[in-house]
Design an enzyme around this catalytic site. Sequence first.
Site, PDB file in Angstrom:
ATOM      1  N   ASN A   9       0.793  -1.228  -0.073  1.00 34.23           N
ATOM      2  CA  ASN A   9       0.147   0.189  -0.237  1.00 34.23           C
ATOM      3  C   ASN A   9       0.824   1.180  -0.098  1.00 34.23           C
ATOM      4  O   ASN A   9       1.469   1.648   1.102  1.00 34.23           O
ATOM      5  CB  ASN A   9      -0.770   0.005   1.196  1.00 34.23           C
ATOM      6  CG  ASN A   9      -1.975   1.401   1.257  1.00 34.23           C
ATOM      7  OD1 ASN A   9      -1.934   2.175   0.376  1.00 34.23           O
ATOM      8  ND2 ASN A   9      -2.775   1.128   2.152  1.00 34.23           N
ATOM      9  N   ARG A  96      -2.579  -2.069  -3.466  1.00 39.41           N
ATOM     10  CA  ARG A  96      -3.774  -1.218  -3.646  1.00 39.41           C
ATOM     11  C   ARG A  96      -3.712  -0.185  -4.249  1.00 39.41           C
ATOM     12  O   ARG A  96      -2.723   0.453  -4.477  1.00 39.41           O
ATOM     13  CB  ARG A  96      -3.978  -0.781  -2.076  1.00 39.41           C
ATOM     14  CG  ARG A  96      -4.963   0.197  -1.993  1.00 39.41           C
ATOM     15  CD  ARG A  96      -5.203   0.696  -0.590  1.00 39.41           C
ATOM     16  NE  ARG A  96      -6.410   1.640  -0.516  1.00 39.41           N
ATOM     17  CZ  ARG A  96      -6.311   2.656   0.362  1.00 39.41           C
ATOM     18  NH1 ARG A  96      -5.538   3.037   1.192  1.00 39.41           N
ATOM     19  NH2 ARG A  96      -7.481   3.353   0.595  1.00 39.41           N
ATOM     20  N   HIS A 184     -12.361   2.979  -0.647  1.00 35.15           N
ATOM     21  CA  HIS A 184     -12.374   2.124   0.488  1.00 35.15           C
ATOM     22  C   HIS A 184     -12.890   0.984   0.296  1.00 35.15           C
ATOM     23  O   HIS A 184     -13.309   0.212   1.278  1.00 35.15           O
ATOM     24  CB  HIS A 184     -12.848   2.750   1.985  1.00 35.15           C
ATOM     25  CG  HIS A 184     -12.226   4.018   2.475  1.00 35.15           C
ATOM     26  ND1 HIS A 184     -12.724   5.251   2.659  1.00 35.15           N
ATOM     27  CD2 HIS A 184     -10.848   4.350   2.524  1.00 35.15           C
ATOM     28  CE1 HIS A 184     -11.868   6.253   3.331  1.00 35.15           C
ATOM     29  NE2 HIS A 184     -10.689   5.408   3.025  1.00 35.15           N
ATOM     30  N   LEU A 212     -13.562   5.099   9.414  1.00 38.18           N
ATOM     31  CA  LEU A 212     -13.332   6.393   9.688  1.00 38.18           C
ATOM     32  C   LEU A 212     -11.657   6.244  10.331  1.00 38.18           C
ATOM     33  O   LEU A 212     -11.263   5.948  11.363  1.00 38.18           O
ATOM     34  CB  LEU A 212     -13.933   6.516  11.215  1.00 38.18           C
ATOM     35  CG  LEU A 212     -15.263   6.506  11.179  1.00 38.18           C
ATOM     36  CD1 LEU A 212     -15.957   7.009  12.391  1.00 38.18           C
ATOM     37  CD2 LEU A 212     -15.975   7.464  10.124  1.00 38.18           C
ATOM     38  N   ARG A 244      -9.093  16.351   4.299  1.00 32.01           N
ATOM     39  CA  ARG A 244      -9.824  16.733   3.104  1.00 32.01           C
ATOM     40  C   ARG A 244     -11.188  17.069   3.655  1.00 32.01           C
ATOM     41  O   ARG A 244     -11.769  16.753   4.825  1.00 32.01           O
ATOM     42  CB  ARG A 244     -10.084  15.419   2.390  1.00 32.01           C
ATOM     43  CG  ARG A 244      -8.767  15.225   1.571  1.00 32.01           C
ATOM     44  CD  ARG A 244      -9.040  13.693   1.119  1.00 32.01           C
ATOM     45  NE  ARG A 244      -8.341  12.772   1.661  1.00 32.01           N
ATOM     46  CZ  ARG A 244      -8.427  11.254   1.250  1.00 32.01           C
ATOM     47  NH1 ARG A 244      -9.230  10.764   0.711  1.00 32.01           N
ATOM     48  NH2 ARG A 244      -7.464  10.504   2.133  1.00 32.01           N
ATOM     49  N   GLY A 331      -8.670   3.504  11.848  1.00 35.62           N
ATOM     50  CA  GLY A 331      -8.066   4.228  13.129  1.00 35.62           C
ATOM     51  C   GLY A 331      -8.986   4.772  14.018  1.00 35.62           C
ATOM     52  O   GLY A 331      -8.853   4.526  15.231  1.00 35.62           O
ATOM     53  N   GLY A 333     -12.527   4.721  13.992  1.00 32.62           N
ATOM     54  CA  GLY A 333     -13.587   4.191  14.161  1.00 32.62           C
ATOM     55  C   GLY A 333     -13.308   2.864  15.235  1.00 32.62           C
ATOM     56  O   GLY A 333     -14.009   2.580  16.197  1.00 32.62           O
ATOM     57  N   GLU A 334     -12.063   2.235  15.109  1.00 36.73           N
ATOM     58  CA  GLU A 334     -11.761   1.189  16.193  1.00 36.73           C
ATOM     59  C   GLU A 334     -11.327   2.017  17.365  1.00 36.73           C
ATOM     60  O   GLU A 334     -11.246   0.913  18.483  1.00 36.73           O
ATOM     61  CB  GLU A 334     -10.622   0.448  15.478  1.00 36.73           C
ATOM     62  CG  GLU A 334     -11.094  -0.300  14.141  1.00 36.73           C
ATOM     63  CD  GLU A 334      -9.863  -0.763  13.477  1.00 36.73           C
ATOM     64  OE1 GLU A 334      -8.755  -1.295  14.145  1.00 36.73           O
ATOM     65  OE2 GLU A 334      -9.932  -1.213  12.210  1.00 36.73           O
ATOM     66  N   GLU A 385      -7.458  -4.522   5.090  1.00 42.10           N
ATOM     67  CA  GLU A 385      -7.504  -4.371   3.715  1.00 42.10           C
ATOM     68  C   GLU A 385      -6.198  -5.343   3.064  1.00 42.10           C
ATOM     69  O   GLU A 385      -6.321  -5.878   1.860  1.00 42.10           O
ATOM     70  CB  GLU A 385      -7.238  -2.920   3.219  1.00 42.10           C
ATOM     71  CG  GLU A 385      -8.437  -1.927   3.653  1.00 42.10           C
ATOM     72  CD  GLU A 385      -7.878  -0.682   3.865  1.00 42.10           C
ATOM     73  OE1 GLU A 385      -7.325  -0.176   4.789  1.00 42.10           O
ATOM     74  OE2 GLU A 385      -8.351   0.279   3.171  1.00 42.10           O
TER      75      GLU A 385
HETATM   76  P1  AMP Z   1      -5.863   5.134   9.784  1.00 44.81           P
HETATM   77  O1  AMP Z   1      -5.802   6.070   8.513  1.00 44.81           O
HETATM   78  O2  AMP Z   1      -6.918   4.351   9.718  1.00 44.81           O
HETATM   79  O3  AMP Z   1      -4.542   4.723  10.260  1.00 44.81           O
HETATM   80  O4  AMP Z   1      -6.464   6.135  10.803  1.00 44.81           O
HETATM   81  C1  AMP Z   1      -5.610   7.045  11.401  1.00 44.81           C
HETATM   82  C2  AMP Z   1      -6.331   8.104  12.173  1.00 44.81           C
HETATM   83  O5  AMP Z   1      -6.884   7.247  13.593  1.00 44.81           O
HETATM   84  C3  AMP Z   1      -5.735   9.401  12.824  1.00 44.81           C
HETATM   85  O6  AMP Z   1      -6.532  10.381  12.972  1.00 44.81           O
HETATM   86  C4  AMP Z   1      -5.487   8.985  14.432  1.00 44.81           C
HETATM   87  O7  AMP Z   1      -5.432  10.246  15.177  1.00 44.81           O
HETATM   88  C5  AMP Z   1      -6.722   8.493  14.599  1.00 44.81           C
HETATM   89  N1  AMP Z   1      -6.649   7.418  15.848  1.00 44.81           N
HETATM   90  C6  AMP Z   1      -5.944   6.211  16.047  1.00 44.81           C
HETATM   91  N2  AMP Z   1      -6.032   5.917  17.455  1.00 44.81           N
HETATM   92  C7  AMP Z   1      -6.743   6.642  18.013  1.00 44.81           C
HETATM   93  C8  AMP Z   1      -7.207   6.805  19.514  1.00 44.81           C
HETATM   94  N3  AMP Z   1      -6.725   5.940  20.428  1.00 44.81           N
HETATM   95  N4  AMP Z   1      -8.232   7.859  19.637  1.00 44.81           N
HETATM   96  C9  AMP Z   1      -8.393   8.699  18.633  1.00 44.81           C
HETATM   97  N5  AMP Z   1      -8.038   8.549  17.426  1.00 44.81           N
HETATM   98  C10 AMP Z   1      -7.152   7.640  17.071  1.00 44.81           C
END
Ligand code: AMP
Length: 408
Positions: A9, A96, A184, A212, A244, A331, A333-334, A385
């Site tokens: 990726n 990807r 996505h 998210l 964005r 990130g 959402g989880e 992914e």
């Molecule tokens: P991703 O693109 O899926 O890696 O997600 C990145 C986003 O997830 C970033 O905005 C991070 O700040 C957010 N993120 C990761 N861990 C946390 C957390 N514990 N609390 C809030 N946001 C998080």
Amino acid sequence: MNTSLLVINSGSSSVKFAVYDAALDAGLTRIANGMIEGIGAQPRLRVWGPDGAALEDRRIRVSANPVHGPEEAFEQLFDWLGQHANGRTLGAVGHRVVHGGEAFTRPVRVTPAILAQLEGLSALAPLHQPHNLSAIRAIDVVLPGLPQVACFDTEFHTTQPWVAQAFALPRHITQAGVKRYGFHGLSYEYIASALPPHLGAAANGRVVVAHLGNGASMCALRERKSVATTMGFTALDGLMMGSRCGSLDPGVVLHLMSGLGMTVQAVEKLLYEQSGLLGVSRVSGDMRTVQASDTPDAQQAVELYVYRIAQELGSLAASLGGLDALVFTAGIGENSAMIRQRVCQDAGWLGVVLDEDANEAPASGARCISQPGSRVAVWVMPTNEELMIARHTQAVLQGQVMHNWREG
Ligand code: AMP
């Protein structure tokens, strides 16, 4: 001899990768994942094993010439893979690729002609597509002849009805490919494959998945197929994201250019890189940092972020005719219990009743966070992914057509 698959990726300054053992009789097992970061500056190779233990973390040397940077970085990655092959041969690389346009509705083995076609789509995903494709080109220089498979983020949405894909623009514009594609898709496809063991019969019902992350979108699923999504012609539409803007009155773009005299490049930079959480909070595009900030701008950024999700959830529920389950992934959402709590509070009118303790509990893996009596089941599910790309790559190599792969 066992075969391994490499999943790539590739972004602007980093390449994330995962390595899978593709033993014929045992399915796909991830044996390592990692990243090359700082490409173009001071690149570092970092690799972790399946248990999360660090296997490698070192500076890698590349020449100052940026043209050769990606090739040299991949050379070092392949050296590392060769040293840790444990008797496996590398069978293929799966990539990807963000935009497949109208022509690519299945994962494909990349040929020079296909690569040229994909390059023609770069203007539609300027932040991602050029980097996705430069990785394919660089690997072809380092290991010519190694099969490379492109897996598209747009593919999963090709099941949508035409009303979900069309803009109300003149027909000749639509016929020229200006329509909603959605992105996505690899994440949604993975979640769709993982729903049945957790949701039972509801898995095939009316489900909205909220991906998210840095980029963010939502997808409405019925029978685990995409029927609507928030991103459109480009990955700029829909939700507010890290940097964005998400949905915007197109008149704003006209005003920025003809009223404020901004160039196309300046508008592109504003909408892709300077807006979203970053632009509104004036603190950061990273949700962790924004959440931790107590400035009024940062608090408003979170408020707007949640408001936009709640609005789009209503819209997607309308396209499904109701809602049986809501799934948070990626990130934010989880990991952000606060964002989930606020979204669920706004979604009370749809029948969402959150279990606050389950939502707050430190946990990983798929878990239900709604109360037993909630009309809408709410879940947190880690996305994957990379595994989806590995599955597609394996299927393309084995000559199988795998469209919207599903388990169960
Ligand atoms: P991703 O693109 O899926 O890696 O997600 C990145 C986003 O997830 C970033 O905005 C991070 O700040 C957010 N993120 C990761 N861990 C946390 C957390 N514990 N609390 C809030 N946001 C998080």
